[in-house]
Design a protein around this motif. Structure first.
Motif, PDB file in Angstrom:
ATOM      1  N   THR A  45       0.794  -1.232   0.000  1.00 15.87           N
ATOM      2  CA  THR A  45       0.000   0.000   0.000  1.00 15.87           C
ATOM      3  C   THR A  45       0.825   1.281   0.000  1.00 15.87           C
ATOM      4  N   ASP A  46       2.068   1.229   0.513  1.00 15.43           N
ATOM      5  CA  ASP A  46       2.882   2.429   0.664  1.00 15.43           C
ATOM      6  C   ASP A  46       4.098   2.379  -0.268  1.00 15.43           C
ATOM      7  N   ASP A  47       4.708   3.543  -0.459  1.00  5.67           N
ATOM      8  CA  ASP A  47       5.946   3.622  -1.239  1.00  5.67           C
ATOM      9  C   ASP A  47       7.130   3.511  -0.276  1.00  5.67           C
ATOM     10  N   LEU A  48       7.585   2.301  -0.053  1.00  7.53           N
ATOM     11  CA  LEU A  48       8.683   2.033   0.860  1.00  7.53           C
ATOM     12  C   LEU A  48       9.962   1.835   0.068  1.00  7.53           C
ATOM     13  N   ASP A  49      11.060   2.404   0.551  1.00  9.00           N
ATOM     14  CA  ASP A  49      12.329   2.276  -0.154  1.00  9.00           C
ATOM     15  C   ASP A  49      13.001   0.940   0.166  1.00  9.00           C
ATOM     16  N   LEU A  50      13.257   0.701   1.448  1.00 11.66           N
ATOM     17  CA  LEU A  50      13.787  -0.579   1.914  1.00 11.66           C
ATOM     18  C   LEU A  50      12.815  -1.120   2.946  1.00 11.66           C
ATOM     19  N   VAL A  51      12.454  -2.399   2.832  1.00  8.16           N
ATOM     20  CA  VAL A  51      11.443  -2.940   3.742  1.00  8.16           C
ATOM     21  C   VAL A  51      11.717  -4.406   4.053  1.00  8.16           C
ATOM     22  N   LYS A  52      11.479  -4.772   5.301  1.00  9.24           N
ATOM     23  CA  LYS A  52      11.563  -6.165   5.749  1.00  9.24           C
ATOM     24  C   LYS A  52      10.179  -6.794   5.605  1.00  9.24           C
ATOM     25  N   VAL A  53      10.098  -7.898   4.885  1.00 11.46           N
ATOM     26  CA  VAL A  53       8.843  -8.629   4.706  1.00 11.46           C
ATOM     27  C   VAL A  53       9.098 -10.113   4.894  1.00 11.46           C
ATOM     28  N   SER A  54       8.027 -10.876   4.951  1.00  7.40           N
ATOM     29  CA  SER A  54       8.144 -12.327   4.973  1.00  7.40           C
ATOM     30  C   SER A  54       8.492 -12.836   3.578  1.00  7.40           C
ATOM     31  N   TYR A  55       9.328 -13.869   3.513  1.00  7.95           N
ATOM     32  CA  TYR A  55       9.602 -14.476   2.213  1.00  7.95           C
ATOM     33  C   TYR A  55       8.314 -14.985   1.568  1.00  7.95           C
ATOM     34  N   ALA A  56       7.365 -15.397   2.392  1.00  6.52           N
ATOM     35  CA  ALA A  56       6.099 -15.894   1.853  1.00  6.52           C
ATOM     36  C   ALA A  56       5.320 -14.821   1.103  1.00  6.52           C
ATOM     37  N   ALA A  57       5.603 -13.546   1.370  1.00  8.91           N
ATOM     38  CA  ALA A  57       4.883 -12.448   0.715  1.00  8.91           C
ATOM     39  C   ALA A  57       5.502 -12.060  -0.627  1.00  8.91           C
ATOM     40  N   LEU A  58       6.665 -12.594  -0.957  1.00  5.96           N
ATOM     41  CA  LEU A  58       7.371 -12.168  -2.174  1.00  5.96           C
ATOM     42  C   LEU A  58       6.549 -12.293  -3.460  1.00  5.96           C
ATOM     43  N   PRO A  59       5.777 -13.356  -3.650  1.00  6.20           N
ATOM     44  CA  PRO A  59       5.057 -13.465  -4.926  1.00  6.20           C
ATOM     45  C   PRO A  59       4.130 -12.286  -5.228  1.00  6.20           C
ATOM     46  N   TRP A  60       3.705 -11.576  -4.202  1.00  6.17           N
ATOM     47  CA  TRP A  60       2.817 -10.424  -4.398  1.00  6.17           C
ATOM     48  C   TRP A  60       3.589  -9.102  -4.503  1.00  6.17           C
ATOM     49  N   LEU A  61       4.919  -9.149  -4.360  1.00  3.83           N
ATOM     50  CA  LEU A  61       5.689  -7.911  -4.226  1.00  3.83           C
ATOM     51  C   LEU A  61       6.785  -7.722  -5.269  1.00  3.83           C
ATOM     52  N   LEU A  62       7.192  -8.775  -5.943  1.00  6.48           N
ATOM     53  CA  LEU A  62       8.381  -8.683  -6.790  1.00  6.48           C
ATOM     54  C   LEU A  62       8.179  -7.835  -8.042  1.00  6.48           C
ATOM     55  N   ASP A  63       6.950  -7.460  -8.352  1.00  9.85           N
ATOM     56  CA  ASP A  63       6.761  -6.526  -9.469  1.00  9.85           C
ATOM     57  C   ASP A  63       7.184  -5.119  -9.086  1.00  9.85           C
ATOM     58  N   ARG A  64       7.146  -4.785  -7.790  1.00  7.62           N
ATOM     59  CA  ARG A  64       7.492  -3.439  -7.305  1.00  7.62           C
ATOM     60  C   ARG A  64       8.834  -3.392  -6.600  1.00  7.62           C
ATOM     61  N   TYR A  65       9.313  -4.543  -6.119  1.00 11.42           N
ATOM     62  CA  TYR A  65      10.518  -4.569  -5.290  1.00 11.42           C
ATOM     63  C   TYR A  65      11.483  -5.637  -5.789  1.00 11.42           C
ATOM     64  N   GLU A  66      12.754  -5.420  -5.471  1.00 10.92           N
ATOM     65  CA  GLU A  66      13.810  -6.388  -5.768  1.00 10.92           C
ATOM     66  C   GLU A  66      14.313  -6.989  -4.465  1.00 10.92           C
ATOM     67  N   LEU A  67      14.478  -8.306  -4.455  1.00  9.05           N
ATOM     68  CA  LEU A  67      15.022  -8.984  -3.286  1.00  9.05           C
ATOM     69  C   LEU A  67      16.512  -8.698  -3.174  1.00  9.05           C
ATOM     70  N   LEU A  68      16.940  -8.216  -1.991  1.00  5.37           N
ATOM     71  CA  LEU A  68      18.361  -7.989  -1.752  1.00  5.37           C
ATOM     72  C   LEU A  68      18.993  -9.240  -1.150  1.00  5.37           C
ATOM     73  N   PRO A  69      20.273  -9.469  -1.430  1.00  4.77           N
ATOM     74  CA  PRO A  69      20.927 -10.704  -0.978  1.00  4.77           C
ATOM     75  C   PRO A  69      21.487 -10.610   0.439  1.00  4.77           C
ATOM     76  N   CYS A  70      20.916  -9.743   1.264  1.00  7.19           N
ATOM     77  CA  CYS A  70      21.463  -9.547   2.605  1.00  7.19           C
ATOM     78  C   CYS A  70      20.423  -8.875   3.490  1.00  7.19           C
ATOM     79  N   GLY A  71      20.705  -8.858   4.798  1.00  9.54           N
ATOM     80  CA  GLY A  71      19.901  -8.101   5.745  1.00  9.54           C
ATOM     81  C   GLY A  71      18.736  -8.841   6.352  1.00  9.54           C
TER      82      GLY A  71
END
Length: 267
Positions: A45-71
Motif C-alpha cells: 500500500t505504501d511507497d517504501l524504499d527498503l522494507v523487511k517482509v516475509s519471504y512468503a509475501a514475495l510473490p505479491w511484491l516482486l513486481d514493485r521490489y527487488e530482493l536484496l541478498p542480505c539483511g
C-alpha cells in the motif's frame, strides 16, 4: 531514504549502523518499526524504499521490489513453532492463532498440515498469541522469533517445530524474513553494500547497538536478546549465497505447486 523493519533484535542489531549514519556513503535513513505482518501489507500500500517482509509475501511484491541478498533472516534451527497447552495429534477442528496470513510461519504451517481442517484461523498480534493459547482463547498458536526461548513460561508445549519439519523434509534452511528495495527508487547494488557494512559493524562491536536494540526489544531480557541475535543474524544475513537463494526458491516453488501462492519470478 525510508527503511521499514520490525522492532525485533535481529533487525535493530543488523540495521543499527545504517539507521544511525555510521555507514560511509549511505544516505540519511528514516526508520519505521512494525511487526512483519504489518510490513507485508505496507509494502503493497505504501511507497517504501527498503522494507523487511516475509519471504512468503514475495510473490505479491516482486513486481514493485527487488530482493536484496542480505539483511534478512534465514537459517537453520530457527523455524516457527506451533504451540498448545498439551500435546496434539491433529489441528482438525481447532481454533488456531497465527501472526499473519502472508507470513512464512503460516505458509510453512499450511504446507505441514496438508489436508487438516482447523475450525478457524485467526490473525492475531504476535504478542497476544501465547497468552491467548494459555488462557484458552485459542487451542493452538503459531509463534516466531523469541517465543521459542520463552514459551514454557506460559505453560505451553511445542506441537511441531516447523523449522525442523522443513529442514528434515527438504534439507534446506528456513527462509523467514527478506529485505526488499523498491524498483526505480533505490539502487539495489548500493543498498546491498550499505546493509552489508551495517552488519559487519554490528558484528565488530555489538556493544554499540545494545542500547538501541534493548529500547525496541519489547521488554525482553538481555539473555533472550542475545540468543535471538545469535540465532537470526548469521552468515545468510550477510549474504544469501546460492544456498540461501535455493531455499527461497524451494519454499516458494513448493507453495506455488500446492496452490498456496502465485508463482514467483525474478528470484
Amino acid at each position: 531514504m525510508n527503511l521499514t523493519i520490525s522492532p525485533c533484535p535481529n533487525d535493530t542489531f543488523t540495521f543499527h549502523a545504517l539507521a544511525h549514519g555510521l555507514v560511509p556513503g549511505a544516505p540519511t535513513v528514516e526508520v519505521r518499526y512494525a511487526d512483519v505482518d504489518v510490513t507485508n501489507t505496507l509494502a503493497v500500500t505504501d511507497d517504501l524504499d527498503l522494507v523487511k517482509v516475509s519471504y512468503a509475501a514475495l510473490p505479491w511484491l516482486l513486481d514493485r521490489y527487488e530482493l536484496l541478498p542480505c539483511g534478512g533472516a534465514l537459517g537453520r534451527g530457527c523455524g516457527p513453532l506451533l504451540l498448545a497447552r498439551s500435546a496434539l495429534r491433529s489441528i482438525d477442528g481447532l481454533r488456531v492463532a497465527v501472526p499473519g496470513d502472508r507470513t512464512t510461519a503460516y505458509l510453512l504451517m499450511r504446507l505441514w498440515m496438508g489436508s487438516a481442517s482447523p475450525a478457524s484461523i485467526e490473525v492475531v498480534p504476535f504478542a497476544s498469541i501465547m497468552p491467548g493459547v494459555a488462557d484458552g482463547t485459542y487451542d493452538a498458536g503459531l509463534v516466531i522469533h523469541e517465543a521459542r526461548f520463552v514459551y514454557p513460561r506460559f505453560g505451553l508445549t511445542s506441537v511441531v517445530d516447523l523449522g525442523e519439519w522443513w529442514e528434515s523434509t527438504t534439507g534446506l534452511p528456513i527462509p523467514l524474513g527478506a529485505i526488499l528495495a523498491r524498483r526505480g527508487a533505490v539502487d539495489a547494488a548500493a543498498a546491498t553494500g550499505w546493509i552489508r557494512e551495517s552488519v559487519r559493524r554490528a558484528w565488530a562491536d555489538p556493544s554499540l547497538s545494545r542500547e538501541y536494540v534493548l529500547a525496541h526489544a519489547q521488554e525482553m531480557e538481555q539473555d533472550v536478546v542475545d540468543q535471538h541475535i545469535k540465532l537470526y543474524v548469521n552468515e545468510f544475513t550477510h549474504d544469501l549465497g546460492d544456498e540461501g537463494y535455493g531455499a527461497v526458491r524451494g519454499l516458494l516453488n513448493r507453495a506455488a505447486d500446492a496452490g498456496l501462492v502465485p508463482a514467483a519470478s525474478d528470484l
